[in-house]
Motif scaffolding. Structure first.
Motif, PDB file in Angstrom:
ATOM      1  N   VAL A  96       0.849  -1.193   0.000  1.00 17.60           N
ATOM      2  CA  VAL A  96       0.000   0.000   0.000  1.00 17.60           C
ATOM      3  C   VAL A  96       0.882   1.239   0.000  1.00 17.60           C
ATOM      4  O   VAL A  96       1.948   1.251   0.624  1.00 17.60           O
ATOM      5  N   PRO A  97       0.457   2.307  -0.711  1.00 20.83           N
ATOM      6  CA  PRO A  97       1.319   3.486  -0.853  1.00 20.83           C
ATOM      7  C   PRO A  97       1.513   4.291   0.417  1.00 20.83           C
ATOM      8  O   PRO A  97       2.488   5.013   0.563  1.00 20.83           O
ATOM      9  N   THR A  98       0.583   4.193   1.354  1.00 19.70           N
ATOM     10  CA  THR A  98       0.703   4.940   2.609  1.00 19.70           C
ATOM     11  C   THR A  98       0.095   4.118   3.728  1.00 19.70           C
ATOM     12  O   THR A  98      -0.837   3.336   3.504  1.00 19.70           O
ATOM     13  N   SER A  99       0.628   4.291   4.941  1.00 20.61           N
ATOM     14  CA  SER A  99       0.125   3.502   6.067  1.00 20.61           C
ATOM     15  C   SER A  99      -1.047   4.174   6.763  1.00 20.61           C
ATOM     16  O   SER A  99      -1.699   3.560   7.614  1.00 20.61           O
ATOM     17  N   ARG A 100      -1.346   5.443   6.446  1.00 23.00           N
ATOM     18  CA  ARG A 100      -2.490   6.114   7.050  1.00 23.00           C
ATOM     19  C   ARG A 100      -3.228   6.941   6.018  1.00 23.00           C
ATOM     20  O   ARG A 100      -2.612   7.695   5.259  1.00 23.00           O
ATOM     21  N   ILE A 101      -4.559   6.807   6.003  1.00 25.11           N
ATOM     22  CA  ILE A 101      -5.429   7.597   5.136  1.00 25.11           C
ATOM     23  C   ILE A 101      -6.439   8.303   6.019  1.00 25.11           C
ATOM     24  O   ILE A 101      -7.135   7.658   6.812  1.00 25.11           O
ATOM     25  N   ASP A 102      -6.518   9.622   5.914  1.00 26.42           N
ATOM     26  CA  ASP A 102      -7.523  10.396   6.643  1.00 26.42           C
ATOM     27  C   ASP A 102      -8.524  10.968   5.645  1.00 26.42           C
ATOM     28  O   ASP A 102      -8.149  11.758   4.780  1.00 26.42           O
ATOM     29  N   LEU A 103      -9.782  10.572   5.772  1.00 26.81           N
ATOM     30  CA  LEU A 103     -10.828  11.082   4.904  1.00 26.81           C
ATOM     31  C   LEU A 103     -11.370  12.394   5.464  1.00 26.81           C
ATOM     32  O   LEU A 103     -11.288  12.662   6.661  1.00 26.81           O
ATOM     33  N   GLY A 104     -11.936  13.199   4.588  1.00 19.34           N
ATOM     34  CA  GLY A 104     -12.402  14.530   4.984  1.00 19.34           C
ATOM     35  C   GLY A 104     -13.709  14.495   5.760  1.00 19.34           C
ATOM     36  O   GLY A 104     -14.502  13.557   5.659  1.00 19.34           O
ATOM     37  N   THR A 105     -13.916  15.526   6.559  1.00 19.65           N
ATOM     38  CA  THR A 105     -15.184  15.732   7.257  1.00 19.65           C
ATOM     39  C   THR A 105     -15.796  17.026   6.739  1.00 19.65           C
ATOM     40  O   THR A 105     -15.077  17.963   6.370  1.00 19.65           O
ATOM     41  N   GLU A 106     -17.120  17.098   6.713  1.00 19.41           N
ATOM     42  CA  GLU A 106     -17.786  18.306   6.216  1.00 19.41           C
ATOM     43  C   GLU A 106     -19.098  18.518   6.951  1.00 19.41           C
ATOM     44  O   GLU A 106     -19.686  17.570   7.486  1.00 19.41           O
ATOM     45  N   LEU A 107     -19.535  19.761   6.956  1.00 20.83           N
ATOM     46  CA  LEU A 107     -20.774  20.109   7.649  1.00 20.83           C
ATOM     47  C   LEU A 107     -21.972  19.862   6.739  1.00 20.83           C
ATOM     48  O   LEU A 107     -21.959  20.218   5.565  1.00 20.83           O
ATOM     49  N   VAL A 108     -23.021  19.252   7.309  1.00 21.49           N
ATOM     50  CA  VAL A 108     -24.298  19.068   6.614  1.00 21.49           C
ATOM     51  C   VAL A 108     -25.319  19.931   7.350  1.00 21.49           C
ATOM     52  O   VAL A 108     -25.659  19.655   8.506  1.00 21.49           O
ATOM     53  N   VAL A 109     -25.773  21.002   6.700  1.00 14.91           N
ATOM     54  CA  VAL A 109     -26.681  21.957   7.351  1.00 14.91           C
ATOM     55  C   VAL A 109     -28.125  21.527   7.132  1.00 14.91           C
ATOM     56  O   VAL A 109     -28.568  21.350   5.995  1.00 14.91           O
ATOM     57  N   ARG A 110     -28.847  21.364   8.253  1.00 16.91           N
ATOM     58  CA  ARG A 110     -30.272  21.047   8.186  1.00 16.91           C
ATOM     59  C   ARG A 110     -31.033  22.102   8.997  1.00 16.91           C
ATOM     60  O   ARG A 110     -30.669  23.274   8.926  1.00 16.91           O
ATOM     61  N   ALA A 111     -32.026  21.695   9.742  1.00 18.62           N
ATOM     62  CA  ALA A 111     -32.933  22.681  10.350  1.00 18.62           C
ATOM     63  C   ALA A 111     -32.728  22.909  11.839  1.00 18.62           C
ATOM     64  O   ALA A 111     -33.502  23.637  12.461  1.00 18.62           O
TER      65      ALA A 111
END
Length: 322
Positions: free
Chosen positions: A298-313
């Protein structure tokens, strides 16, 4: 030691006395022994998914992500929970090694250096699905950006005009809780405002903590006009506390959660929350594990995926001061 005894230890057999096993493993480690052959073709086509416990919708999202990736590869999934323990026992590890699975996925539980070495020696790869951000660099890991999650949650509330913002984080000893709090604090710094530490509580990520600390914060003489909860479950507890006190949502109180579980959009009001890609994290970790099992580097030993805001009511500008 006889050849037969050493062979039993190498093959993960259970019929070896603990003292004898320890002596053999110490010698293998001292001589840096590694198997020269590939794992046998008769190894089971199973992936073992290990939780410290799976009693929440959060855990179900990870299970779904792993199951989907495993099914696509024609691999069976075996679930294990550690009864709340964050460290598998050596007895359990011996059983796993004896079954020769394709690999092991770990969620909120970790291996000792000795346990890691035992799996490596048996050519059983392992990968952590890391929601805590604290997995050692020696362990292949898929996680997410907790700091950014705290940042975007607080930034949203500040942009709406809130200035007294409470936070009910997770356990203080978890790095993910501290990272989210750091992001929360950075958003205040970015806005030129000081975060009020008296409005911060450390919960458990479960609903009852959200309710308990929500009641505590909302009964203050000068209560917050918004609360950022460290999980959607805690946010549900805050919503219940607000209703118990007769507050209008989001008129009197804005609430932001964390995780974006499927139930979030069905809450009343629908919950504004930070999307943590649990399903994608689980799927990515499974595919990484299967690559390792196939001998792919594997090319890297750690993968961090992004977090994002989901705006509701569940969020709105605060009411104007009377």
């Amino acid at each position: 030691m006889s050849v037969a005894t050493v062979s039993k230890v190498l093959n993960g057999r259970a019929d070896v006395a603990p003292e004898t096993r320890a002596r053999v493993e110490a010698s293998l480690e001292r001589h840096r022994y590694r198997r020269r052959t590939r794992r046998p073709a008769e190894a089971t086509s199973q992936v073992h998914l290990v939780f410290h416990e799976f009693d929440s919708a959060w855990a179900m999202e990870i299970i779904r992500g792993v199951e989907e990736a495993a099914a696509a590869a024609g691999v069976e999934l075996v679930l294990t929970q550690m009864g709340g323990s964050h460290r598998p026992s050596d007895t359990w590890l011996d059983l796993i090694v004896g079954r020769q699975p394709l690999g092991v996925l770990l969620v909120q539980c970790g291996l000792t250096p000795g346990q890691q070495e035992k799996l490596r020696r048996q050519r059983v790869p392992f990968v952590a699905v890391d929601t805590d951000s604290a997995t050692p660099a020696s362990v292949p890991t898929v996680g997410s950006n907790n700091w950014n999650g705290g940042l975007v949650a607080a930034r949203h509330l500040l942009e709406l005009g809130h200035r007294r913002i409470g936070m009910i984080s997770g356990p203080e000893d978890l790095l993910c809780s501290r990272a989210r709090l750091a992001g929360f604090s950075s958003a205040h710094d970015e806005a030129g405002l000081a975060m009020d530490p008296s409005l911060v509580r450390h919960g458990t990520f479960y609903l009852n903590a959200g309710y308990e600390y929500g009641m505590e914060l909302l009964r203050l003489p000068d209560p917050p006009t918004a609360i950022f909860a460290g999980s959607d479950a805690q946010a549900m507890g805050v919503l219940r506390a607000a209703r118990h006190l007769g507050l209008d949502l989001p008129g009197d109180l804005s609430v932001v959660g964390y995780d974006d579980l499927p139930v979030a959009e069905w809450m009343e009001p629908p919950l504004t929350t930070v999307h943590q890609p649990l399903h994608d994290m689980a799927g990515t970790a499974t595919r990484m594990l299967l690559d390792l099992a196939a001998g792919v580097e594997v090319p890297t030993s750690r993968i961090d995926l992004g977090t994002e805001l989901v705006v509701r009511a569940s969020t709105a500008p605060p009411r104007p001061a009377p």
